[in-house]
Design a protein around this motif. Sequence first.
Motif, PDB file in Angstrom:
ATOM      1  N   VAL A  95       0.866  -1.181   0.000  1.00 56.51           N
ATOM      2  CA  VAL A  95       0.000   0.000   0.000  1.00 56.51           C
ATOM      3  C   VAL A  95       0.900   1.227   0.000  1.00 56.51           C
ATOM      4  O   VAL A  95       2.000   1.214   0.562  1.00 56.51           O
ATOM      5  CB  VAL A  95      -0.945   0.062   1.230  1.00 56.51           C
ATOM      6  N   THR A 138      -2.371   9.057  -2.382  1.00 62.83           N
ATOM      7  CA  THR A 138      -2.201   7.601  -2.427  1.00 62.83           C
ATOM      8  C   THR A 138      -2.746   6.962  -3.697  1.00 62.83           C
ATOM      9  O   THR A 138      -2.412   5.813  -3.999  1.00 62.83           O
ATOM     10  CB  THR A 138      -2.891   6.932  -1.229  1.00 62.83           C
ATOM     11  N   GLU A 142      -5.846   6.174  -3.956  1.00 61.30           N
ATOM     12  CA  GLU A 142      -7.002   5.389  -3.534  1.00 61.30           C
ATOM     13  C   GLU A 142      -7.825   6.173  -2.525  1.00 61.30           C
ATOM     14  O   GLU A 142      -7.308   7.070  -1.847  1.00 61.30           O
ATOM     15  CB  GLU A 142      -6.560   4.070  -2.886  1.00 61.30           C
ATOM     16  N   TRP A 195      -8.167   1.990   0.718  1.00 61.91           N
ATOM     17  CA  TRP A 195      -6.833   1.835   1.294  1.00 61.91           C
ATOM     18  C   TRP A 195      -6.900   0.993   2.568  1.00 61.91           C
ATOM     19  O   TRP A 195      -6.092   0.081   2.766  1.00 61.91           O
ATOM     20  CB  TRP A 195      -6.240   3.210   1.589  1.00 61.91           C
ATOM     21  N   ARG A 214      -7.448  -2.733   1.904  1.00 63.44           N
ATOM     22  CA  ARG A 214      -6.232  -3.393   1.434  1.00 63.44           C
ATOM     23  C   ARG A 214      -5.230  -3.573   2.581  1.00 63.44           C
ATOM     24  O   ARG A 214      -4.560  -4.605   2.693  1.00 63.44           O
ATOM     25  CB  ARG A 214      -5.608  -2.598   0.298  1.00 63.44           C
ATOM     26  N   ALA A 215      -5.125  -2.553   3.436  1.00 61.75           N
ATOM     27  CA  ALA A 215      -4.208  -2.638   4.584  1.00 61.75           C
ATOM     28  C   ALA A 215      -4.605  -3.791   5.501  1.00 61.75           C
ATOM     29  O   ALA A 215      -3.743  -4.502   6.039  1.00 61.75           O
ATOM     30  CB  ALA A 215      -4.205  -1.318   5.347  1.00 61.75           C
TER      31      ALA A 215
END
Length: 269
Positions: free
Chosen positions: A148, A195, A197, A202, A205-206
């Motif tokens: 990320v 970013t 996103e 975000w 995904r994290a």
Amino acid sequence: MKNVPLDTVDHVDRAVLPIGTDYPPGHVLDWHQHRRAQFLYGATGVMVVDTAQGTWTVPPERAVLIPAATQHRVRMVGVSTRSLYIEPDVVPWWPASCTVVDVPPLLRELLASAVEFEADYALSGRDGCIATLLLHEIAARTPLPFHVAIPSSGDLTELCRAYLAAPDVAVTNAQWADRSAMSERAFTRRFRSETGESPAVWRARARLLAAVPLLGTASVSAVAGRLGYASPAAFTAAFTRAFGLPPSRFAATHHGGERGPTRRLLHTA
């Protein structure tokens, strides 16, 4: 070479220096950089590599390509590494930012052989051929999406680093905007500009990246519950959609794993 500090051999006139290192569980290599490019392979365990630009999670039997002179930190979870430190001018095709790649059997065996070399290994014959073949194999790898981006602004960086350390499904855009003293709309716009996103995408995904180290010691069901997924099936679907493999492939009891066809994205020029 095994468990040899790089600075004791960096001066040796070899384009590729292989070094194998064993680390205790939970070890952190604090912020540092290398003059050479680094191919960092985790023969066991999981690594998390941080730079100012992003965070890369490296599952077992994968590796990360780190550009020369890149300030980075590495967190180890039961890791034994096989690293190659490479003179930058021999790999002009090396990626400009960290890149996670697969490590198929041939490359894995070449790395295992290379870390037995002496620092001044012979360039002619078997050792030199292995060093050359290693670069060809690395150049053929396909980048994997285990990362990320980290925003450049200090306040957003702090939010993201904290979330990566302790992902919480209950966090909302409104809460993050409030902590940044911004409207939700302005916050979202700024976050996306830094970013690429939205904050929600975000965070999702994290959370999936955070699952990778957890899968080494917990079941898919336990990890799904810990990260706030409605069911193991929902977690498995999201993980597979993001990374191309189900989370069961990253469990401690699984060795090898399925690998799809390799596309050449890193190439020698």
